[in-house]
Design a protein around this motif. Structure first.
Motif, PDB file in Angstrom:
ATOM      1  N   GLU A  26      -8.677  13.349   2.815  1.00 29.36           N
ATOM      2  CA  GLU A  26      -7.304  13.854   2.746  1.00 29.36           C
ATOM      3  C   GLU A  26      -6.317  12.705   2.569  1.00 29.36           C
ATOM      4  O   GLU A  26      -5.327  12.822   1.844  1.00 29.36           O
ATOM      5  CB  GLU A  26      -6.974  14.652   4.011  1.00 29.36           C
ATOM      6  N   SER A  27      -6.589  11.586   3.227  1.00 26.30           N
ATOM      7  CA  SER A  27      -5.728  10.402   3.087  1.00 26.30           C
ATOM      8  C   SER A  27      -5.923   9.737   1.731  1.00 26.30           C
ATOM      9  O   SER A  27      -4.960   9.300   1.092  1.00 26.30           O
ATOM     10  CB  SER A  27      -6.033   9.393   4.206  1.00 26.30           C
ATOM     11  N   MET A  28      -7.167   9.661   1.278  1.00 26.98           N
ATOM     12  CA  MET A  28      -7.468   8.999   0.010  1.00 26.98           C
ATOM     13  C   MET A  28      -6.845   9.726  -1.171  1.00 26.98           C
ATOM     14  O   MET A  28      -6.404   9.105  -2.141  1.00 26.98           O
ATOM     15  CB  MET A  28      -8.989   8.895  -0.182  1.00 26.98           C
ATOM     16  N   LYS A  29      -6.807  11.035  -1.086  1.00 25.95           N
ATOM     17  CA  LYS A  29      -6.286  11.841  -2.196  1.00 25.95           C
ATOM     18  C   LYS A  29      -4.816  11.542  -2.474  1.00 25.95           C
ATOM     19  O   LYS A  29      -4.343  11.670  -3.611  1.00 25.95           O
ATOM     20  CB  LYS A  29      -6.473  13.324  -1.870  1.00 25.95           C
ATOM     21  N   LYS A  30      -4.090  11.111  -1.456  1.00 23.53           N
ATOM     22  CA  LYS A  30      -2.652  10.882  -1.581  1.00 23.53           C
ATOM     23  C   LYS A  30      -2.310   9.481  -2.086  1.00 23.53           C
ATOM     24  O   LYS A  30      -1.154   9.197  -2.391  1.00 23.53           O
ATOM     25  CB  LYS A  30      -1.979  11.108  -0.225  1.00 23.53           C
ATOM     26  N   LEU A  31      -3.305   8.613  -2.157  1.00 21.02           N
ATOM     27  CA  LEU A  31      -3.037   7.231  -2.565  1.00 21.02           C
ATOM     28  C   LEU A  31      -2.846   7.128  -4.078  1.00 21.02           C
ATOM     29  O   LEU A  31      -3.503   7.843  -4.842  1.00 21.02           O
ATOM     30  CB  LEU A  31      -4.194   6.324  -2.133  1.00 21.02           C
ATOM     31  N   PRO A  32      -1.976   6.210  -4.529  1.00 25.69           N
ATOM     32  CA  PRO A  32      -1.759   6.037  -5.972  1.00 25.69           C
ATOM     33  C   PRO A  32      -2.875   5.243  -6.656  1.00 25.69           C
ATOM     34  O   PRO A  32      -2.964   5.223  -7.877  1.00 25.69           O
ATOM     35  CB  PRO A  32      -0.433   5.269  -6.028  1.00 25.69           C
ATOM     36  N   SER A  33      -3.717   4.596  -5.870  1.00 27.70           N
ATOM     37  CA  SER A  33      -4.776   3.744  -6.412  1.00 27.70           C
ATOM     38  C   SER A  33      -5.816   4.553  -7.181  1.00 27.70           C
ATOM     39  O   SER A  33      -6.350   5.546  -6.686  1.00 27.70           O
ATOM     40  CB  SER A  33      -5.463   2.987  -5.267  1.00 27.70           C
TER      41      SER A  33
END
Length: 312
Positions: free
Chosen positions: A172-179
């Motif tokens: 859930e956190s990774m999905k929000k990253l711009p990377s």
């Protein structure tokens, strides 16, 4: 003891040490000073500094086989003397030479000796490559910097530990990253998570992996090797041979589980009708792998190749 290293007394040792501190080239005399310090029981700060300065550049430029042998002759000496960045080079050499247990131990030591984010995360990445997720987790759980690299490593750690509940939270956190790297890893793990928890996979996610996989470098592919292998298997089962070929070719070329990834790649070539490439690959595998499936695949490839030649 001084005489053993060619010094008549403390005065001559101190003169040699002073000359070496002024020199940038080292030389036989400096090595004798270094060897003397290496043998004494108690290291003073000046001893550490001297030996580190003298030997560091040679370690950083040294061959993996030589560095590994030197380190294994006296690990505690190297651990006490050299900076984490130098030890990292040695740890990579140990991994390269197949000293898995020793490399795992040294990567763990490095992560405790340094506060550098890059060195800690690179050490954790290597622990995961060497299949030591428990040690990786111990390091990551107290790590203060929550970057995209950190999240990818933590996700892989949870994946290896089969902790799917925490993996789901991390995604859930990774999905929000711009990377783009984080997004690539997100889809790789999402496919795995869906497969293991729902026994189903969204085909669109497979397409995303195909589009994004180029964002990962070789080290990152090795870190995600287990999860990526599963995506390759799923792609093959879904008859997406193009994506399966891309994945297993990358893994095979990086020597990741070479016999398995090579066998899968050969079978993909067989399915795609690339029989000459498949036969060459399976011949190479038969020399280094003992998997009985290789013989069967080799038989199928040769049979299909023979039939294709007859029907020309």
């Amino acid at each position: 003891m001084l005489e053993r290293y060619g010094f008549k007394g403390e005065r001559e040792l101190n003169e040699a040490k002073s000359a070496c501190n002024r020199s940038t080239q080292g030389g036989t005399m400096c090595y004798r000073v270094g060897l003397y310090y290496a043998q004494i029981d108690t290291f003073l700060p000046e001893h550490r500094k001297f030996i580190s300065k003298l030997w560091q550049k040679y370690i950083l430029q040294g061959l993996p086989s030589i560095n590994s042998k030197l380190y294994l002759s006296n690990p505690s000496f190297f651990n006490n003397i050299f900076a984490p960045a130098t030890l990292y080079k040695i740890a990579m050499d140990l991994r390269h030479e197949g000293y898995k247990r020793e490399a795992v131990k040294l990567f763990s030591i490095i992560s405790k000796k340094t506060i550098r984010e890059d060195l800690v995360l690179k050490s954790v990445a290597n622990l995961l490559i060497l299949n030591a997720p428990e040690l990786a987790y111990k390091i990551l759980k107290n790590f203060p910097y929550k970057s995209d690299k950190y999240l990818i490593l933590l996700a892989e750690t949870y994946y290896k530990l089969l902790d799917f509940e925490n993996l789901k939270l991390i995604l859930e956190s990774m999905k929000k990253l711009p990377s783009k790297k984080a997004l690539t890893a997100y889809y790789i793990f999402k496919i795995n998570l869906d497969f293991f928890t729902k026994n189903s996979v969204d085909y669109k996610d497979l397409r995303k992996v195909k589009d994004l996989l180029g964002n990962l470098n070789s080290q990152e592919i090795l870190v995600l090797g287990d999860a990526l292998t599963k995506v390759g298997d799923i792609s093959f089962e879904k008859k997406d041979y193009e994506l399966a070929e891309i994945i297993f070719k990358k893994l095979y070329n990086l020597n990741y589980n070479k016999c398995y990834s090579g066998l899968e790649l050969a079978y993909i070539y067989y399915k795609l009708g690339k029989l000459d490439i498949a036969r060459k690959l399976i011949d190479n595998l038969s020399k280094i792998c003992k998997n009985p499936q290789i013989k069967l695949t080799k038989y199928l490839i040769n049979l299909r190749k023979t039939l294709a030649d007859i029907l020309k």
